[in-house]
Scaffold this motif. Structure first.
Motif, PDB file in Angstrom:
ATOM      1  N   TYR A  23      -0.136  -9.438   0.316  1.00  8.95           N
ATOM      2  CA  TYR A  23       0.098  -8.020   0.564  1.00  8.95           C
ATOM      3  C   TYR A  23       1.077  -7.835   1.721  1.00  8.95           C
ATOM      4  N   ARG A  56      -4.374  -0.712   8.552  1.00  8.03           N
ATOM      5  CA  ARG A  56      -5.286  -0.772   7.414  1.00  8.03           C
ATOM      6  C   ARG A  56      -5.516  -2.216   6.979  1.00  8.03           C
ATOM      7  N   PRO A  58      -6.747  -4.921   3.939  1.00  5.73           N
ATOM      8  CA  PRO A  58      -6.944  -5.042   2.491  1.00  5.73           C
ATOM      9  C   PRO A  58      -8.426  -5.149   2.169  1.00  5.73           C
ATOM     10  N   GLU A  79       1.852   1.707  -3.676  1.00 10.35           N
ATOM     11  CA  GLU A  79       0.736   1.869  -4.614  1.00 10.35           C
ATOM     12  C   GLU A  79      -0.060   3.146  -4.349  1.00 10.35           C
ATOM     13  N   TYR A  80      -0.035   3.632  -3.116  1.00  5.95           N
ATOM     14  CA  TYR A  80      -0.776   4.846  -2.761  1.00  5.95           C
ATOM     15  C   TYR A  80       0.177   5.853  -2.114  1.00  5.95           C
ATOM     16  N   PRO A 108       0.193  -3.077   6.076  1.00  2.76           N
ATOM     17  CA  PRO A 108       0.429  -1.634   6.029  1.00  2.76           C
ATOM     18  C   PRO A 108       0.998  -1.102   7.339  1.00  2.76           C
ATOM     19  N   TYR A 165       0.818  -1.215   0.000  1.00  2.99           N
ATOM     20  CA  TYR A 165       0.000   0.000   0.000  1.00  2.99           C
ATOM     21  C   TYR A 165       0.852   1.265   0.000  1.00  2.99           C
ATOM     22  N   LYS A 166       2.009   1.224   0.634  1.00  6.89           N
ATOM     23  CA  LYS A 166       2.871   2.407   0.680  1.00  6.89           C
ATOM     24  C   LYS A 166       3.330   2.796  -0.721  1.00  6.89           C
ATOM     25  N   TYR A 223       0.882   7.737   1.762  1.00  2.80           N
ATOM     26  CA  TYR A 223       1.895   7.185   2.641  1.00  2.80           C
ATOM     27  C   TYR A 223       3.294   7.784   2.457  1.00  2.80           C
TER      28      TYR A 223
END
Length: 211
Positions: A75, A107, A109, A8-9, A78, A5-6, A13
């Motif tokens: 994954y 967080r 998924p 991809e977003y 996060p 997530y760090k 982040y």
């Protein structure tokens, strides 16, 4: 490769070290609520983190067991997040850590439904023989915020927060603390392995258009 997530977003982040405005969409989290100084040895905060990570890794490692959730994807768990407030104060007063109220977050998924969460609590309770009832499924839409990457010790955050508030004011915004609107931190560094001057923390504060 595991979804991170760090990476991809990055807008959520990995913001720059200069303040910016961001609108954060709805997300689901594992959450534990508490109060008191987070630095207290064997205190409520450190106990909360143990509960969160135990459930988080039960979900992550479900791929190896019989209960693989529908839509599962591999994954990276996060980073830890925290919502912080104190009664009668807008924002936070770092000199009064014992008065902190907090919600610690990890967080989830997108494949984790309330049913998957309930299974994970049962599974972790059975495995660890421990009470995981403080862990809750927490849905939250943070909305409009000012954010910034803070580099350095947590006790140096007030200077970064002041710069964020100054930037927000210059852009025509004002603070918007209140119900569901908190001082928010995302911890990108492992405090056990990182020198204080190198700690990376995303700081967010709620804002609204100035009236």
């Amino acid at each position: 490769m595991a979804f991170d997530y760090k990476k991809e977003y990055k807008e959520f982040y990995l913001p720059p070290k200069t303040p910016g405005i961001v609108t954060v969409p709805a997300m689901h989290f594992l959450a534990v609520r508490g109060r008191g100084d987070p630095n207290e040895e064997s205190g409520a905060y450190k106990q909360a983190l143990g509960l969160l990570y135990a459930v988080a890794y039960t979900i992550k490692m479900s791929k190896l067991g019989k209960h693989r959730p529908e839509g599962y994807f591999d994954y990276v768990v996060p980073p830890l997040e925290g919502l912080w407030w104190q009664e009668g104060i807008h924002g936070v007063d770092y000199a009064r850590k014992k008065d902190f109220q907090w919600i610690s977050l990890l967080r989830l998924p997108e494949f984790v439904t309330k049913e998957v969460f309930a299974w994970a609590i049962r599974e972790t309770t059975e495995k660890k023989q421990q009470d995981f009832s403080p862990v809750e499924f927490f849905s939250w839409e943070e909305g409009l915020c000012v954010q910034c990457m803070h580099i350095g010790p947590y006790d140096d955050e007030p200077a970064t927060v002041a710069a964020m508030e100054e930037y927000a004011t210059a852009q025509g915004y004002e603070e918007d603390f209140g119900e569901g609107r908190f001082h928010h931190e995302i911890y990108l560094s492992d405090v056990r392995r990182c020198k204080p001057e190198r700690l990376k923390t995303v700081i967010r504060q709620p804002i609204k258009r100035a009236e």
